[in-house]
Design a protein around this motif. Sequence first.
Motif, PDB file in Angstrom:
ATOM      1  N   TYR A 354     -49.766 -16.582  11.384  1.00 48.94           N
ATOM      2  CA  TYR A 354     -48.317 -16.473  11.291  1.00 48.94           C
ATOM      3  C   TYR A 354     -47.636 -17.844  11.375  1.00 48.94           C
ATOM      4  O   TYR A 354     -46.427 -17.941  11.196  1.00 48.94           O
ATOM      5  CB  TYR A 354     -47.764 -15.551  12.388  1.00 48.94           C
ATOM      6  CG  TYR A 354     -48.166 -15.928  13.794  1.00 48.94           C
ATOM      7  CD1 TYR A 354     -47.484 -16.910  14.495  1.00 48.94           C
ATOM      8  CD2 TYR A 354     -49.229 -15.301  14.416  1.00 48.94           C
ATOM      9  CE1 TYR A 354     -47.858 -17.259  15.774  1.00 48.94           C
ATOM     10  CE2 TYR A 354     -49.606 -15.646  15.699  1.00 48.94           C
ATOM     11  CZ  TYR A 354     -48.918 -16.620  16.378  1.00 48.94           C
ATOM     12  OH  TYR A 354     -49.293 -16.968  17.654  1.00 48.94           O
ATOM     13  N   ARG A 573     -45.911  -1.960  11.271  1.00 47.81           N
ATOM     14  CA  ARG A 573     -44.831  -2.814  11.802  1.00 47.81           C
ATOM     15  C   ARG A 573     -45.441  -4.191  12.077  1.00 47.81           C
ATOM     16  O   ARG A 573     -45.873  -4.486  13.184  1.00 47.81           O
ATOM     17  CB  ARG A 573     -44.234  -2.183  13.056  1.00 47.81           C
ATOM     18  CG  ARG A 573     -43.506  -0.883  12.758  1.00 47.81           C
ATOM     19  CD  ARG A 573     -42.908  -0.242  13.985  1.00 47.81           C
ATOM     20  NE  ARG A 573     -43.932   0.324  14.854  1.00 47.81           N
ATOM     21  CZ  ARG A 573     -44.004   0.100  16.163  1.00 47.81           C
ATOM     22  NH1 ARG A 573     -43.134  -0.698  16.747  1.00 47.81           N
ATOM     23  NH2 ARG A 573     -44.944   0.654  16.888  1.00 47.81           N
ATOM     24  N   SER A 575     -44.537  -7.109  12.573  1.00 50.80           N
ATOM     25  CA  SER A 575     -43.998  -8.122  13.481  1.00 50.80           C
ATOM     26  C   SER A 575     -44.476  -7.938  14.920  1.00 50.80           C
ATOM     27  O   SER A 575     -44.338  -8.855  15.736  1.00 50.80           O
ATOM     28  CB  SER A 575     -42.471  -8.092  13.440  1.00 50.80           C
ATOM     29  OG  SER A 575     -41.983  -6.821  13.857  1.00 50.80           O
ATOM     30  N   PRO A 578     -47.906 -10.212  15.754  1.00 50.87           N
ATOM     31  CA  PRO A 578     -47.590 -11.637  15.856  1.00 50.87           C
ATOM     32  C   PRO A 578     -46.715 -11.982  17.059  1.00 50.87           C
ATOM     33  O   PRO A 578     -46.845 -13.072  17.625  1.00 50.87           O
ATOM     34  CB  PRO A 578     -46.865 -11.927  14.533  1.00 50.87           C
ATOM     35  CG  PRO A 578     -47.405 -10.927  13.586  1.00 50.87           C
ATOM     36  CD  PRO A 578     -47.605  -9.691  14.402  1.00 50.87           C
ATOM     37  N   ALA A 579     -45.809 -11.061  17.450  1.00 48.20           N
ATOM     38  CA  ALA A 579     -44.973 -11.330  18.623  1.00 48.20           C
ATOM     39  C   ALA A 579     -45.830 -11.428  19.883  1.00 48.20           C
ATOM     40  O   ALA A 579     -45.668 -12.349  20.698  1.00 48.20           O
ATOM     41  CB  ALA A 579     -43.919 -10.232  18.767  1.00 48.20           C
TER      42      ALA A 579
END
Length: 698
Positions: A354, A573, A575, A578-579
């Motif tokens: 990412y 989802r 994201s 990576p969060a």
Amino acid sequence: MPAPRAPQGEAPPAVDPFAPSPRRLAPLVPTGALGWGAVGLGVLTGATALVAGVMPALLVLGVFLAAVVGLYAVRRPAIALIFLVAGEFSDAGQVLASNGIPSVYNASLLLGALSIMLALFDRDSRARLRTFPWLPAALLGVYLLSEMPGVFSSVAPDATSSFVADQFKDALFLVIVLGLARLVTRPWWVAAALVLPIAVICGFSVVNQVFLGGSATATFGGFATISAASGEAITTPRYAGPLPDSNFWGRYLVLALPCALALMRRAVVLRRGRWVLLWALCTVLTVAGMYLTQSRGTLLACAMVLVLWFATAGPRMRRLGLILSPVVLLLLFVPGVGNRLVNLDAAFDNQPAYAIDPSIVERTAAQKIALLMFEDHPVVGLGPGAFGSAVPDYASRSNGLLIGTTRAPHNLYLQLLAEAGIVGLAGWIVLMGGMVLLALRIVLRLARARGPDSPERVLAAALLTSVLGWSLASLFLHVAYFRTVLVVLAVIGLLDVLTRPATAAGRRAEWAAVRAASRRVAATVVGAGVAAAVVVGVAVGLFGQESYTARSSYTLMPAPGTYEAYSLDVRSRISVLPAFAGVVGGAVRSPSVVIEAEPANGLITLTATGSSADDARGRLAVADESAGSAVARFGLDRGFRIIAVSPPAVTVERVYPTTVLAGAVVAWALVVGLGSLLLRRFRRSRPVPPPLSPRSTS
């Protein structure tokens, strides 16, 4: 009127295949009738505008003009050929279709076929078609035949049927272009019809960027669009010409640039000042269009095209290329050139996915999937055109991060391996390799017949360079817009027919020259290979280092009391993972540990590198502890728990510092250069043996 025969005992007069034909067709319509027809058309258009409005009047005018142009194209093969080539490189058919106007591609193809059929009634035209340039079509047939085993075993029959049908239509296009080119026998005309629309469209892009500020709405009727895709380190909007993707438009420009250089060189040799200015402007606009694509693959292919063209276009061009090489190197400091190319290094950096340019991440992931497909179907592949249909089945098996939907592997050669296997790739090598060898043969033939700096040899070198540049650009793109390169292959086939020796002695001399050149090339390749093996062996033996890598994988599980069905869907989802990986990376803060999030398979992977196996395991253990504590410290454990999926595994690989690799490349270049100089000096100093005396016949 038949050509005059030479007196007995004398050789027939030489015929220049590049000279214009003295024969001209009679006009279709007398000049007076043409004038009255124009007046009548004006009256009809005006009356229609008064009665029915402006749009019906324009429609009447357009239909009439299209009929007239079609009639001329059928009667004049040159017009049909120019329509086909210019329409293909401007993508006029798709642009008109997007504006609600019926596509002209099928109509222009029909006009070309009718023009060839009508030419069969002419004796001179039939004589030309007897020497039809069949070789490009035959090599394309070999490639299409190599795809047939994959067609019968395809995992996606519908996608394969559509893909193969399009390729057979492209083969028909090639045959018609070959026939028209043989009737016209004007290779320079084809090069001009290729370059001019490209230059005009690039001019639209330059005007938009310089005077309109890169407006997304100023598309000049759809011929100069701006791609919706962006990228890191870009300095301008990414202009895509008439296409939706600037990368594919860049591949068009790679084909056109060598031809523009050849046209400019021809005008210089013939001392035609206005034409020099025209083709110089076309060259500058094409290079500017390449820059405005902001495509790294296009920039790399442009650099290789320039190097190859100057190297193959004759001694004078080689000297000019050496003089201009410092100027070309200075272009690396232009914003949007050097920094975009340096950005490619991120693909090889040891950092999370990412944190890398998304386009590099997606391409890498798609290519990993293509390799998995090839491993499962190595011989005949999944089936031509079946890659996109099979991506969902293979995405979970790959550790790559897919961003959005991908329908192709962004690499022509990996696409061939995945969809057609080794058999299909072999067929492609036969097609493109055969055309490259044919172009090389023409270059040698024209250098011997017309001189090393002749414009015709420069044109052959340009066509060779175009094919090689297109092939390099295809390392970053899949099979699409195939007809553009087929036009270049058709011109190579035409040049082969026009320059082929007419006598057996000439053919023997040509083959002798080809064998001598092949021996020199083989000696050069073998010598360079031996030097590379020695340098690499020394570098590996002396400077290689063992690197130990410990790797463990985690996933997210919903915490008790949450909506488990919703929380489990972390793959769609993209994201979420990576969060969490960013939180863990902020807590670890170690350059030897990399945290990667992989929504495609729902995993977070921690990778630690050390000087020994125990060192790598120790670093990974510290990172594991930091991961759990970081998730709890930020309160993320209220939604998810991070749990281990696999125990730590240690792998060993041999790595080489960047300075060692750079030093090996420099050492190899020095060895090859010194060897070439010594070999050349040896050849010059070697005495030439005296000619053998003829044997007595008594």
